[in-house]
Design a protein around this motif. Structure first.
Motif, PDB file in Angstrom:
ATOM      1  N   LYS A 180       0.794  -1.367   0.067  1.00  0.00           N
ATOM      2  CA  LYS A 180      -0.034  -0.121  -0.183  1.00  0.00           C
ATOM      3  C   LYS A 180       0.839   1.300   0.040  1.00  0.00           C
ATOM      4  O   LYS A 180       0.251   2.357  -0.173  1.00  0.00           O
ATOM      5  CB  LYS A 180      -1.011   0.146   1.348  1.00  0.00           C
ATOM      6  CG  LYS A 180      -1.911  -0.958   1.162  1.00  0.00           C
ATOM      7  CD  LYS A 180      -2.683  -1.409   0.000  1.00  0.00           C
ATOM      8  CE  LYS A 180      -3.694  -2.518   0.172  1.00  0.00           C
ATOM      9  NZ  LYS A 180      -4.490  -2.720  -1.068  1.00  0.00           N
ATOM     10  N   LEU A 181       2.226   1.089  -0.030  1.00  0.00           N
ATOM     11  CA  LEU A 181       3.054   2.478   0.300  1.00  0.00           C
ATOM     12  C   LEU A 181       4.334   2.104  -0.718  1.00  0.00           C
ATOM     13  O   LEU A 181       4.918   1.159  -0.320  1.00  0.00           O
ATOM     14  CB  LEU A 181       3.209   2.702   1.622  1.00  0.00           C
ATOM     15  CG  LEU A 181       4.163   4.114   1.746  1.00  0.00           C
ATOM     16  CD1 LEU A 181       3.471   4.912   3.101  1.00  0.00           C
ATOM     17  CD2 LEU A 181       5.612   3.967   1.683  1.00  0.00           C
ATOM     18  N   ARG A 182       4.564   2.928  -1.800  1.00  0.00           N
ATOM     19  CA  ARG A 182       5.792   2.826  -2.439  1.00  0.00           C
ATOM     20  C   ARG A 182       6.336   4.122  -2.628  1.00  0.00           C
ATOM     21  O   ARG A 182       5.546   5.128  -3.206  1.00  0.00           O
ATOM     22  CB  ARG A 182       5.288   1.985  -3.716  1.00  0.00           C
ATOM     23  CG  ARG A 182       6.372   1.949  -4.863  1.00  0.00           C
ATOM     24  CD  ARG A 182       7.379   0.502  -4.494  1.00  0.00           C
ATOM     25  NE  ARG A 182       8.120   0.322  -5.628  1.00  0.00           N
ATOM     26  CZ  ARG A 182       7.662  -0.108  -6.785  1.00  0.00           C
ATOM     27  NH1 ARG A 182       6.641  -0.762  -6.998  1.00  0.00           N
ATOM     28  NH2 ARG A 182       8.925  -0.437  -7.650  1.00  0.00           N
ATOM     29  N   GLN A 183       7.501   4.073  -2.578  1.00  0.00           N
ATOM     30  CA  GLN A 183       8.367   5.402  -2.970  1.00  0.00           C
ATOM     31  C   GLN A 183       9.499   5.163  -4.047  1.00  0.00           C
ATOM     32  O   GLN A 183      10.371   3.966  -3.801  1.00  0.00           O
ATOM     33  CB  GLN A 183       8.898   5.982  -1.790  1.00  0.00           C
ATOM     34  CG  GLN A 183       8.029   6.442  -0.737  1.00  0.00           C
ATOM     35  CD  GLN A 183       8.598   7.128   0.406  1.00  0.00           C
ATOM     36  OE1 GLN A 183       9.458   6.352   1.224  1.00  0.00           O
ATOM     37  NE2 GLN A 183       8.590   8.106   0.560  1.00  0.00           N
ATOM     38  N   ILE A 184       9.627   5.886  -5.117  1.00  0.00           N
ATOM     39  CA  ILE A 184      10.666   5.525  -5.782  1.00  0.00           C
ATOM     40  C   ILE A 184      11.350   7.054  -6.180  1.00  0.00           C
ATOM     41  O   ILE A 184      10.682   8.131  -6.784  1.00  0.00           O
ATOM     42  CB  ILE A 184      10.032   5.234  -7.304  1.00  0.00           C
ATOM     43  CG1 ILE A 184       9.365   3.843  -7.039  1.00  0.00           C
ATOM     44  CG2 ILE A 184      11.061   5.031  -8.315  1.00  0.00           C
ATOM     45  CD1 ILE A 184       8.537   3.355  -8.329  1.00  0.00           C
ATOM     46  N   PHE A 185      12.650   6.840  -5.809  1.00  0.00           N
ATOM     47  CA  PHE A 185      13.352   8.186  -6.136  1.00  0.00           C
ATOM     48  C   PHE A 185      14.407   7.933  -7.129  1.00  0.00           C
ATOM     49  O   PHE A 185      15.066   7.071  -7.224  1.00  0.00           O
ATOM     50  CB  PHE A 185      14.203   8.510  -4.879  1.00  0.00           C
ATOM     51  CG  PHE A 185      13.543   8.640  -3.414  1.00  0.00           C
ATOM     52  CD1 PHE A 185      12.785  10.034  -3.082  1.00  0.00           C
ATOM     53  CD2 PHE A 185      13.350   7.576  -2.624  1.00  0.00           C
ATOM     54  CE1 PHE A 185      12.279  10.196  -2.095  1.00  0.00           C
ATOM     55  CE2 PHE A 185      12.316   7.784  -1.460  1.00  0.00           C
ATOM     56  CZ  PHE A 185      11.743   8.926  -1.079  1.00  0.00           C
ATOM     57  N   ILE A 186      14.267   9.073  -8.081  1.00  0.00           N
ATOM     58  CA  ILE A 186      15.200   9.079  -9.415  1.00  0.00           C
ATOM     59  C   ILE A 186      16.090  10.256  -9.201  1.00  0.00           C
ATOM     60  O   ILE A 186      16.091  11.342  -9.442  1.00  0.00           O
ATOM     61  CB  ILE A 186      14.674   9.085 -10.683  1.00  0.00           C
ATOM     62  CG1 ILE A 186      13.169   8.019 -10.727  1.00  0.00           C
ATOM     63  CG2 ILE A 186      15.388   9.017 -11.549  1.00  0.00           C
ATOM     64  CD1 ILE A 186      12.468   8.104 -11.791  1.00  0.00           C
ATOM     65  N   ALA A 187      17.279   9.658  -8.771  1.00  0.00           N
ATOM     66  CA  ALA A 187      18.425  10.675  -8.994  1.00  0.00           C
ATOM     67  C   ALA A 187      19.039  11.023 -10.146  1.00  0.00           C
ATOM     68  O   ALA A 187      19.855  10.527 -10.772  1.00  0.00           O
ATOM     69  CB  ALA A 187      19.838  10.331  -7.794  1.00  0.00           C
ATOM     70  N   LEU A 188      18.655  12.048 -10.978  1.00  0.00           N
ATOM     71  CA  LEU A 188      19.011  12.642 -12.147  1.00  0.00           C
ATOM     72  C   LEU A 188      20.479  12.757 -12.640  1.00  0.00           C
ATOM     73  O   LEU A 188      21.048  12.395 -13.484  1.00  0.00           O
ATOM     74  CB  LEU A 188      18.089  13.902 -12.603  1.00  0.00           C
ATOM     75  CG  LEU A 188      16.587  13.625 -12.815  1.00  0.00           C
ATOM     76  CD1 LEU A 188      15.576  14.682 -12.978  1.00  0.00           C
ATOM     77  CD2 LEU A 188      16.170  12.571 -13.965  1.00  0.00           C
ATOM     78  N   PRO A 189      21.323  13.307 -11.455  1.00  0.00           N
ATOM     79  CA  PRO A 189      22.433  13.542 -11.875  1.00  0.00           C
ATOM     80  C   PRO A 189      23.478  12.346 -11.961  1.00  0.00           C
ATOM     81  O   PRO A 189      24.461  12.481 -12.458  1.00  0.00           O
ATOM     82  CB  PRO A 189      23.079  14.372 -10.481  1.00  0.00           C
ATOM     83  CG  PRO A 189      21.702  15.124  -9.883  1.00  0.00           C
ATOM     84  CD  PRO A 189      20.676  14.051 -10.466  1.00  0.00           C
TER      85      PRO A 189
END
Length: 317
Positions: free
Chosen positions: A149-158
């Motif tokens: 029920k909870l999902r986090q996706i972080f995309i570090a562009l550098p």
């Protein structure tokens, strides 16, 4: 001004992913992001300003807030600057979206829909230096999924440094285009994925109306002001920190021995001094950024979200 809009600006990001006419782009991106997990066939944009349940609660403002055809809530944000409590802020936003699903009455039994947070970040999340960080709820010992029920996706562009020809997946192609859009003379990957033709139409600066062009230019100016403020604060903080650290380093080094002490003391003193100077510079930069954003007509709540300053500090400017 480049051929295509800058996706790191508030206007540019929402132009690409946050309007009904470009909904197809967001659906395609999310499906490429979640490839092999699920397929989104449609979504609906929701009010990105979620009013608090109680008057004393802090308001939650997202860049993009939408719900899928099967009820999942998705928050999509572009974050250009690091914040002390950025991870906690992201968790707060997702928790807020979960809590607001509650329905009054005895018939509701906590049947909540999953909430996804997709955060494009123009900085490094932590020392792990990962392009993509997926956060889920699992059992610590077994690693087995506890709840979906909870999902986090972080995309570090550098951290994305592939060239156009090195991109192998549709997800990588998206990140390449977003990272390089403002400097591109043509839209790549149209042969591999038709949605990039639609993207080309949306982000072409020359296709903007006069009103939208003004809004975009204002957004670009705010973004450039922010970058200039960051550079100035870092430079000023480093210079002040260098001088202070250099003096303290020499004093401490001499006490331990002329040759070895100076070498070690200067190194440690400079390091601490630069850190202190940069910290001081960042504080000054927050207030300068707040003033710039305030002059552009942004609300105190929006400025509070961008800078991390308190409402009292912002309203005192």
């Amino acid at each position: 001004m480049g051929k295509f809009i800058n996706p790191f600006t508030d206007y540019g990001f929402k132009k690409i992913f946050g309007q009904e006419v470009s909904k197809e782009l967001l659906i395609e991106f999310l499906n490429d992001l979640l490839e092999g997990e699920r397929v989104i066939t449609d979504l609906t944009f929701l009010n990105n300003e979620q009013l608090p349940i109680y008057p004393e609660e802090r308001i939650a403002i997202y860049d993009i807030f939408c719900t899928t055809d099967t009820g999942e809530k998705i928050i999509v944000e572009m974050q250009n600057r690091s914040q002390v409590y950025f991870k906690e802020r992201a968790l707060y936003y997702l928790s807020h979206a979960i809590v607001r699903q509650g329905v009054k009455g005895e018939s509701w039994k906590f049947d909540i829909k999953a909430v996804y947070g997709v955060f494009f970040i123009n900085f490094l999340l932590d020392e792990n230096h990962k392009l993509r960080t997926d956060v889920i709820l699992t059992d610590r010992e077994t690693g087995k999924l506890f709840s979906d029920k909870l999902r986090q996706i972080f995309i570090a562009l550098p951290l994305f440094n592939k060239t156009e020809t090195e991109c192998e997946t549709d997800f990588e192609r998206w990140i390449f285009v977003l990272n390089n859009m403002e400097t591109l003379n043509r839209m790549p990957f149209k042969a591999q994925k038709a949605v990039f033709e639609k993207l080309e139409e949306i982000v072409d600066v020359h296709s903007l109306s006069e009103e939208d062009r003004v809004r975009y230019e204002n957004s670009v100016n705010a973004y450039r002001d922010y970058l200039a403020t960051i550079d100035y604060a870092a430079k000023k903080g480093s210079e002040e920190g260098f001088e202070e650290g250099f003096e303290k380093g020499i004093e401490k080094g001499i006490e331990k021995g002329i040759e070895k002490g100076i070498e070690k003391g200067i190194e440690k003193g400079i390091e601490k001094g630069i850190e202190k100077g940069i910290e001081k510079g960042r504080r000054e930069e927050k207030f300068e950024t707040a003033r710039n954003l305030k002059s552009l007509g942004m609300t105190s709540e929006q400025i509070m979200q961008v800078t991390g300053l308190s409402l009292t500090e912002i309203e005192s400017l």
